[in-house]
Motif scaffolding. Structure first.
Motif, mmCIF file in Angstrom:
data_model
loop_
_atom_site.group_PDB
_atom_site.id
_atom_site.type_symbol
_atom_site.label_atom_id
_atom_site.label_comp_id
_atom_site.label_asym_id
_atom_site.label_seq_id
_atom_site.Cartn_x
_atom_site.Cartn_y
_atom_site.Cartn_z
ATOM 1 N N TYR A 202 -7.265 -28.243 23.287
ATOM 2 C CA TYR A 202 -6.062 -28.458 22.365
ATOM 3 C C TYR A 202 -5.201 -27.002 22.346
ATOM 4 O O TYR A 202 -5.896 -25.850 22.245
ATOM 5 C CB TYR A 202 -6.194 -29.006 21.065
ATOM 6 C CG TYR A 202 -7.276 -30.199 21.000
ATOM 7 C CD1 TYR A 202 -8.827 -30.294 20.943
ATOM 8 C CD2 TYR A 202 -6.728 -31.558 21.334
ATOM 9 C CE1 TYR A 202 -9.555 -31.135 20.938
ATOM 10 C CE2 TYR A 202 -7.247 -32.566 21.162
ATOM 11 C CZ TYR A 202 -8.674 -32.436 21.129
ATOM 12 O OH TYR A 202 -9.706 -33.677 21.265
ATOM 13 N N GLU B 228 -2.354 -26.204 19.468
ATOM 14 C CA GLU B 228 -1.653 -26.588 18.154
ATOM 15 C C GLU B 228 -0.574 -25.688 17.953
ATOM 16 O O GLU B 228 -0.795 -24.606 17.867
ATOM 17 C CB GLU B 228 -2.523 -26.659 16.959
ATOM 18 C CG GLU B 228 -1.843 -27.346 15.719
ATOM 19 C CD GLU B 228 -1.601 -29.017 15.846
ATOM 20 O OE1 GLU B 228 -2.607 -29.304 16.273
ATOM 21 O OE2 GLU B 228 -0.727 -29.259 15.264
ATOM 22 N N VAL C 174 -2.787 -31.405 24.742
ATOM 23 C CA VAL C 174 -4.112 -31.744 24.852
ATOM 24 C C VAL C 174 -4.256 -31.552 26.458
ATOM 25 O O VAL C 174 -3.565 -31.948 27.305
ATOM 26 C CB VAL C 174 -4.197 -33.204 24.676
ATOM 27 C CG1 VAL C 174 -5.741 -33.693 24.859
ATOM 28 C CG2 VAL C 174 -3.720 -33.540 23.027
ATOM 29 N N ARG D 74 1.348 -30.758 19.351
ATOM 30 C CA ARG D 74 -0.043 -30.611 19.720
ATOM 31 C C ARG D 74 -0.388 -30.927 21.395
ATOM 32 O O ARG D 74 0.008 -32.171 21.722
ATOM 33 C CB ARG D 74 -1.178 -31.325 19.004
ATOM 34 C CG ARG D 74 -2.328 -30.530 19.082
ATOM 35 C CD ARG D 74 -3.550 -31.681 18.332
ATOM 36 N NE ARG D 74 -3.787 -33.056 18.699
ATOM 37 C CZ ARG D 74 -4.887 -33.586 18.684
ATOM 38 N NH1 ARG D 74 -5.699 -33.119 17.752
ATOM 39 N NH2 ARG D 74 -5.118 -34.853 18.783
#
Length: 124
Positions: A80, A82, A21, A19
């Motif tokens: 984000y 993912e 950020v 993930r």
């Protein structure tokens, strides 16, 4: 003006997940369309995903559709990415980008603000 800082990259085996950020500074984060791009060695920077200011609309490159998910938390000034079912072909430096207009875009030239990038390496 907005400043962007990416984190979350690393080394992962094929099939794994990461993930990413992107933390943004500035009080007008909610006004920005946010995007993720990537650049592999010897290749041009390419579009990965983008999200509108409200998060209501998201768009993905065909190569990541169904595997990657872009989202944002405007209260935390954060976006984000993912990434699931990672493949060696996903290896690249991933960049967060922002543009202060309403429309999303897959054109890197449409984004004036960029982070420094975070390396993602997927081993086979």
């Amino acid at each position: 003006q907005v400043q962007l800082v990416e984190s979350g990259g690393g080394l992962v085996q094929a099939g794994g997940s990461l993930r990413l950020v992107c933390a943004a500074s500035g009080r007008t984060f909610i006004s920005y369309v946010m995007g993720w791009f990537r650049q592999a060695p010897g290749k041009e920077r390419e579009f990965v995903a983008t999200i509108t200011w409200s998060g209501a609309r998201t768009y993905y490159a065909d190569s990541v559709k169904g595997r990657f998910t872009i989202s944002r938390d405007n209260a935390k000034n954060t976006v984000y990415l993912e990434m699931n079912s990672l493949k060696p072909g996903d290896t690249a430096v991933y960049y967060c980008a922002a543009r202060l207009v309403a429309a999303a875009s897959s054109d890197s030239g449409a984004y004036p603000y960029w982070g420094q990038g975070t390396q993602v390496t997927v081993s086979s």
